[in-house]
Design a protein around this motif. Structure first.
Motif, short mmCIF file in Angstrom:
data_model
loop_
_atom_site.label_atom_id
_atom_site.label_comp_id
_atom_site.label_asym_id
_atom_site.label_seq_id
_atom_site.Cartn_x
_atom_site.Cartn_y
_atom_site.Cartn_z
N ALA A 1 0.82 -1.21 0.00
CA ALA A 1 0.00 0.00 0.00
C ALA A 1 0.86 1.26 0.00
CB ALA A 1 -0.94 -0.01 1.20
N GLU A 2 1.94 1.26 0.78
CA GLU A 2 2.82 2.44 0.82
C GLU A 2 3.46 2.70 -0.54
OE1 GLU A 2 4.43 2.25 5.45
OE2 GLU A 2 5.44 1.06 3.91
N ILE A 3 3.90 1.63 -1.19
CA ILE A 3 4.54 1.78 -2.49
C ILE A 3 3.53 2.23 -3.54
CG2 ILE A 3 5.84 0.57 -4.29
CD1 ILE A 3 6.88 -1.27 -1.92
N THR A 4 2.31 1.68 -3.49
CA THR A 4 1.25 2.09 -4.41
C THR A 4 0.96 3.58 -4.23
OG1 THR A 4 0.26 -0.12 -4.33
CG2 THR A 4 -1.13 1.67 -5.14
N GLU A 5 0.93 4.03 -2.99
CA GLU A 5 0.67 5.45 -2.71
C GLU A 5 1.77 6.32 -3.31
OE1 GLU A 5 0.43 8.07 1.32
OE2 GLU A 5 -0.76 6.22 1.31
N ARG A 6 3.03 5.89 -3.18
CA ARG A 6 4.15 6.67 -3.75
C ARG A 6 4.04 6.74 -5.27
NH1 ARG A 6 8.20 3.05 -0.51
NH2 ARG A 6 7.61 3.69 1.58
N LEU A 7 3.72 5.60 -5.90
CA LEU A 7 3.57 5.58 -7.36
C LEU A 7 2.41 6.47 -7.81
CD1 LEU A 7 4.11 1.77 -8.03
CD2 LEU A 7 5.57 3.62 -8.84
#
Length: 190
Positions: free
Chosen positions: A177-183
């Motif tokens: 979820a954190e990585i998706t948010e950054r992308l």
């Protein structure tokens, strides 16, 4: 139309993140790895040829990869855009993709790289290899060969896309979820 290149070493999470991004932005996900594996499983001529390279951890030759990808784009004329996962991997492929998209009145919107430490990625792939059945994820030597190929042939793409103002690096370590948010933060600001 939005066309994103999702960039990163094997194990960086491109496939996982691509699933979220294709849904959120209504993109057609084109994963060269998935397309190759489909052809290998079904023992097509392309699959047999690709397998000889992939089994050694080498890249499939540009002309084979480019033709395959062009046919996938042509097969999806109504798409709102494309998410290229695992392509381009060389400067020659990037140039060919630019020329192909230009012939269709399109271009790459952005290249987003998931960045992570090699040692973390090796462990991810070895773990994935326990359940994926993929031989290229079960052999540390083959994994490291894939990283060497990436460093020699794919890393120069960073400069290519930086020169066009289309390169964005994203930290690939953290929860999905954190990585998706950054992308998403990068893509939403294009």
């Amino acid at each position: 139309m939005i066309n994103i290149v999702l960039f990163g070493k094997p194990g960086a999470g491109k496939g996982t993140q691509a699933e979220f991004l294709k849904e959120k932005y209504n993109l057609t996900h084109l994963s060269t790895g998935d397309i190759f594996r489909f052809n290998i499983k079904n023992e097509t001529e392309l699959g047999k040829l690709a397998k000889t390279y992939m089994d050694k951890g080498d890249l499939v030759p540009d002309e084979v990869t480019i033709q395959m990808l062009q046919s996938e784009v042509d097969a999806n004329p109504q798409s709102a855009g494309f998410l290229f996962d695992g392509f381009p991997r060389t400067l020659a492929q990037a140039g060919a993709l630019d020329r192909f998209l230009e012939s269709k009145g399109q271009q790459i919107t952005a290249t987003v790289a998931l960045e992570a430490d090699d040692e973390i990625l090796v462990q991810r792939l070895l773990e994935r290899g326990k359940t994926s059945g993929r031989p290229d994820d079960q052999d540390e030597e083959k994994i490291r060969n894939r990283y060497q190929e990436y460093n020699e042939k794919t890393a120069p793409l960073m400069g290519y896309y930086k020169d066009q103002g289309k390169f964005y690096a994203v930290d690939g370590i953290g929860s999905i979820a954190e990585i998706t948010e950054r992308l998403s933060a990068v893509i939403d600001n294009l």
